[in-house]
Design a protein around this motif. Sequence first.
Motif, PDB file in Angstrom:
ATOM      1  N   UNK A  12      30.069  13.442  -9.396  1.00 45.75           N
ATOM      2  CA  UNK A  12      29.510  12.918  -8.147  1.00 45.75           C
ATOM      3  C   UNK A  12      27.988  13.048  -8.196  1.00 45.75           C
ATOM      4  N   UNK A  13      27.290  12.029  -7.747  1.00 46.39           N
ATOM      5  CA  UNK A  13      25.826  11.999  -7.742  1.00 46.39           C
ATOM      6  C   UNK A  13      25.341  11.831  -6.315  1.00 46.39           C
ATOM      7  N   UNK A  14      24.375  12.640  -5.920  1.00 45.09           N
ATOM      8  CA  UNK A  14      23.707  12.449  -4.636  1.00 45.09           C
ATOM      9  C   UNK A  14      22.274  12.013  -4.913  1.00 45.09           C
ATOM     10  N   UNK A  15      21.837  10.976  -4.202  1.00 47.07           N
ATOM     11  CA  UNK A  15      20.507  10.410  -4.397  1.00 47.07           C
ATOM     12  C   UNK A  15      19.745  10.446  -3.087  1.00 47.07           C
ATOM     13  N   UNK A  16      18.513  10.946  -3.138  1.00 47.38           N
ATOM     14  CA  UNK A  16      17.701  11.066  -1.924  1.00 47.38           C
ATOM     15  C   UNK A  16      16.340  10.453  -2.180  1.00 47.38           C
ATOM     16  N   UNK A  17      16.039   9.348  -1.482  1.00 48.90           N
ATOM     17  CA  UNK A  17      14.770   8.667  -1.636  1.00 48.90           C
ATOM     18  C   UNK A  17      13.722   9.224  -0.672  1.00 48.90           C
ATOM     19  N   UNK A  18      12.474   9.063  -1.060  1.00 46.26           N
ATOM     20  CA  UNK A  18      11.350   9.412  -0.190  1.00 46.26           C
ATOM     21  C   UNK A  18      10.145   8.587  -0.627  1.00 46.26           C
ATOM     22  N   UNK A  19       9.115   8.579   0.218  1.00 42.61           N
ATOM     23  CA  UNK A  19       7.863   7.939  -0.156  1.00 42.61           C
ATOM     24  C   UNK A  19       7.607   6.591   0.478  1.00 42.61           C
ATOM     25  N   UNK A  20       8.530   6.092   1.266  1.00 38.57           N
ATOM     26  CA  UNK A  20       8.290   4.823   1.924  1.00 38.57           C
ATOM     27  C   UNK A  20       7.224   4.958   3.003  1.00 38.57           C
ATOM     28  N   UNK A  21       6.807   3.813   3.539  1.00 35.59           N
ATOM     29  CA  UNK A  21       5.809   3.847   4.594  1.00 35.59           C
ATOM     30  C   UNK A  21       5.269   2.458   4.860  1.00 35.59           C
ATOM     31  N   UNK A  22       4.147   2.426   5.578  1.00 33.65           N
ATOM     32  CA  UNK A  22       3.511   1.161   5.927  1.00 33.65           C
ATOM     33  C   UNK A  22       2.151   1.078   5.253  1.00 33.65           C
ATOM     34  N   UNK A  23       1.888  -0.052   4.622  1.00 28.52           N
ATOM     35  CA  UNK A  23       0.610  -0.270   3.957  1.00 28.52           C
ATOM     36  C   UNK A  23       0.163  -1.700   4.195  1.00 28.52           C
ATOM     37  N   UNK A  24      -1.109  -1.939   3.965  1.00 26.25           N
ATOM     38  CA  UNK A  24      -1.601  -3.308   4.028  1.00 26.25           C
ATOM     39  C   UNK A  24      -1.406  -3.990   2.677  1.00 26.25           C
ATOM     40  N   UNK A  25      -1.384  -5.303   2.700  1.00 26.05           N
ATOM     41  CA  UNK A  25      -1.254  -6.073   1.465  1.00 26.05           C
ATOM     42  C   UNK A  25      -2.339  -5.652   0.483  1.00 26.05           C
ATOM     43  N   UNK A  26      -1.934  -5.522  -0.767  1.00 23.10           N
ATOM     44  CA  UNK A  26      -2.846  -5.059  -1.802  1.00 23.10           C
ATOM     45  C   UNK A  26      -2.794  -3.569  -2.034  1.00 23.10           C
ATOM     46  N   UNK A  27      -2.151  -2.855  -1.141  1.00 20.40           N
ATOM     47  CA  UNK A  27      -2.069  -1.404  -1.257  1.00 20.40           C
ATOM     48  C   UNK A  27      -0.976  -0.955  -2.210  1.00 20.40           C
ATOM     49  N   UNK A  28      -0.821   0.371  -2.280  1.00 17.46           N
ATOM     50  CA  UNK A  28       0.143   0.971  -3.212  1.00 17.46           C
ATOM     51  C   UNK A  28       1.002   2.009  -2.505  1.00 17.46           C
ATOM     52  N   UNK A  29       2.194   2.190  -3.032  1.00 16.93           N
ATOM     53  CA  UNK A  29       3.098   3.255  -2.606  1.00 16.93           C
ATOM     54  C   UNK A  29       3.849   3.747  -3.831  1.00 16.93           C
ATOM     55  N   UNK A  30       4.270   5.011  -3.795  1.00 19.60           N
ATOM     56  CA  UNK A  30       5.145   5.517  -4.833  1.00 19.60           C
ATOM     57  C   UNK A  30       6.403   6.079  -4.189  1.00 19.60           C
ATOM     58  N   UNK A  31       7.522   5.539  -4.592  1.00 15.75           N
ATOM     59  CA  UNK A  31       8.810   6.011  -4.108  1.00 15.75           C
ATOM     60  C   UNK A  31       9.386   7.021  -5.098  1.00 15.75           C
ATOM     61  N   UNK A  32      10.094   7.990  -4.553  1.00 13.28           N
ATOM     62  CA  UNK A  32      10.767   8.990  -5.370  1.00 13.28           C
ATOM     63  C   UNK A  32      12.246   9.012  -5.023  1.00 13.28           C
ATOM     64  N   UNK A  33      13.046   9.356  -5.992  1.00 12.91           N
ATOM     65  CA  UNK A  33      14.492   9.482  -5.785  1.00 12.91           C
ATOM     66  C   UNK A  33      14.967  10.718  -6.540  1.00 12.91           C
ATOM     67  N   UNK A  34      15.351  11.724  -5.792  1.00 14.31           N
ATOM     68  CA  UNK A  34      15.848  12.956  -6.408  1.00 14.31           C
ATOM     69  C   UNK A  34      17.353  12.872  -6.546  1.00 14.31           C
TER      70      UNK A  34
END
Length: 126
Positions: A1-23
């Motif tokens: 069994x695998x449990x996956x937990x995402x984080x790092x989402x949010x709101x940005x303006x066009x051209x910006x950056x985000x990094x998502x993580x999944x543990x």
Amino acid sequence: QIQLTESGGGSVQAGGSLRLSCEASGNFRTSCMGWFRQAPGKEREGVAGIVTIGGHTNYDESVKGRFTISQDNAKNTLYLQMNSLKPEDSGVYYCAAALARIGNSCSLNPKSASYWGQGTQVTVSS
């Protein structure tokens, strides 16, 4: 069994950056992991996949050159670095595991995934 937990989402303006993580946790082995996204009123679509042994990656054409999938096996964590974001990148992003493997690539068909995280919202404003 695998449990996956995402984080790092949010709101940005066009051209910006985000990094998502999944543990990932649990006693598991999986040859392919990936990121998917779903915009309101649209079907879930594959964004990027990574072969966990060897690190081969593949991407949907819409994100090639802007997104990078990577992993830290010591931390059991999957990442998605998203640069040059566009409004059409908005949606709920999901981490998935046990995708079907096709040679040195992972299937980006959502039906091929066996495990899913709960999702994290990404909103890109123009």
